[in-house]
Enzyme design. Structure first.
Site, short mmCIF file in Angstrom:
data_model
loop_
_atom_site.label_atom_id
_atom_site.label_comp_id
_atom_site.label_asym_id
_atom_site.label_seq_id
_atom_site.Cartn_x
_atom_site.Cartn_y
_atom_site.Cartn_z
N THR A 111 0.86 -1.19 0.00
CA THR A 111 0.00 0.00 0.00
C THR A 111 0.90 1.24 0.00
O THR A 111 1.97 1.22 0.60
CB THR A 111 -0.86 -0.01 1.29
OG1 THR A 111 -1.74 -1.12 1.22
CG2 THR A 111 -1.65 1.27 1.48
N ARG A 147 -13.94 -7.06 -0.75
CA ARG A 147 -13.31 -6.76 0.54
C ARG A 147 -12.69 -5.36 0.51
O ARG A 147 -11.99 -5.00 -0.43
CB ARG A 147 -12.25 -7.81 0.85
CG ARG A 147 -11.47 -7.58 2.16
CD ARG A 147 -10.19 -6.82 1.90
NE ARG A 147 -9.38 -6.66 3.11
CZ ARG A 147 -8.32 -5.86 3.18
NH1 ARG A 147 -7.94 -5.16 2.12
NH2 ARG A 147 -7.62 -5.77 4.29
N VAL A 148 -12.95 -4.58 1.54
CA VAL A 148 -12.35 -3.25 1.65
C VAL A 148 -11.60 -3.17 2.97
O VAL A 148 -12.13 -3.58 4.01
CB VAL A 148 -13.44 -2.15 1.59
CG1 VAL A 148 -12.83 -0.78 1.80
CG2 VAL A 148 -14.18 -2.21 0.26
N GLY A 166 -5.29 -4.46 7.13
CA GLY A 166 -6.35 -3.46 7.11
C GLY A 166 -7.46 -3.67 8.11
O GLY A 166 -8.00 -2.71 8.67
N1 GLY Z 1 -3.77 -1.82 4.36
C1 GLY Z 1 -4.35 -2.12 3.12
C2 GLY Z 1 -5.42 -3.11 3.19
O1 GLY Z 1 -5.48 -3.89 4.15
O2 GLY Z 1 -6.24 -3.14 2.31
#
Ligand code: GLY
Length: 290
Positions: A159, A187-188, A213
């Site tokens: 990221t 998925r977010v 995340g």
């Molecule tokens: N930190 C990025 C994600 O988990 O989508």
């Protein structure tokens, strides 16, 4: 007070160390040139993140990890510390630079658009839509084929994010990602969520996070770290406190970059590596690490 900029290119078990270090160094130079020319913190953040989205070393834009269906599906957010304006986008598959779309959303009446609606908005605002195929880097297609047989155990890193402080003392922050390796479609993670992946407030500072995340979201890490600046003027101390909170409260792993309103910068991570580069008026030259 002085101008300052810090970028990150993910935290985790980074395999291509040289490519990550070079990529964050180039992105920091691009963002720094924009800041030095007198442009806004928001412009500098966008320019630096676009450079990393276009670099296949990173899990953002071209080169993002593929999801289980073999598709690049991206999230991003950007925040302006002047008036707390924010733009965020999630689940887009046809936009080359999600951070540029997030910026257009920040400038609109909305704060967060997802998937097809976000892409429709992009088209209306003159942002070209591309075929998902053009975002799938050959290295990532090869990895995805391996993951079909042996799903990855670690979520992965890569990221990207940036914080800038401009000549007027305005602070902006942004984050962009393809999400975790082999993620479920839809998925977010934390990156597009205000206060989790990104936060900026001229009164205190700015933050961008990277790592697992789901854990980062649970502790609203970016806002937690910026709030910590109120008690810890040193951004390194505030970043360390935030990462300890992530680990101790929810067993999370990741990294964070921080800048305060005086243009001091800091970072912390509890993963094997984190790619980052920074520059301010004291150092004047880019310092890159991975
Ligand atoms: N930190 C990025 C994600 O988990 O989508």
């Amino acid at each position: 007070m002085g101008i300052a900029l810090i970028v990150h290119g993910g935290a985790g078990e980074i395999e291509t160390v040289q490519a990550h270090r070079r990529g964050v160094e180039i992105a920091a130079q691009i963002g720094w040139d924009v800041l030095r020319d007198g442009a806004s913190a928001l412009d500098a953040v966008q320019a630096a993140i676009i450079a990393m989205e276009d670099d296949p070393a990173f899990d953002a834009g071209f080169g993002s990890f593929l999801n289980r269906d073999g598709i690049v599906e991206m999230d991003a957010s950007i925040m302006d510390g002047r008036g707390l304006d924010v733009g965020a986008v999630a689940g887009v598959t046809r936009v080359k630079n999600p951070i540029a779309l997030a910026r257009r959303i920040l400038e609109s009446e909305h704060t967060f658009l997802i998937a097809r609606g976000a892409e429709e908005f992009a088209r209306e605002r003159g942002i070209a839509l591309v075929e998902n195929e053009t975002l799938r880097a050959p290295e990532q297609i090869a990895k995805w084929k391996e993951w079909l047989a042996h799903p990855p155990r670690a979520p992965g890193g890569g990221t990207v994010g940036c914080i800038a402080v401009d000549r007027d003392g305005n602070i902006a922050a942004g984050t962009s990602t393809g999400g975790m390796k082999f993620k479920r479609a839809g998925r977010v993670g934390d990156s597009p969520l205000v206060g989790c992946g990104t936060f900026a407030d001229n009164l205190l500072g700015g933050a961008s996070t990277t790592g697992w995340g789901e854990a980062i979201t649970r502790v609203v890490l970016a806002k937690f770290a910026v709030d910590a600046l109120a008690n810890h003027r040193d951004p390194n101390a505030a970043a360390q406190i935030a990462i300890e909170h992530l680990a101790n409260r929810v067993g999370g792993t990741g990294g964070i970059i921080l800048a305060n309103r005086d243009g001091q910068i800091g970072f912390a991570f509890n993963t094997p590596r984190m790619a980052l580069a920074f520059v301010n008026e004291q150092s004047r030259s880019i310092i890159a690490e991975c």
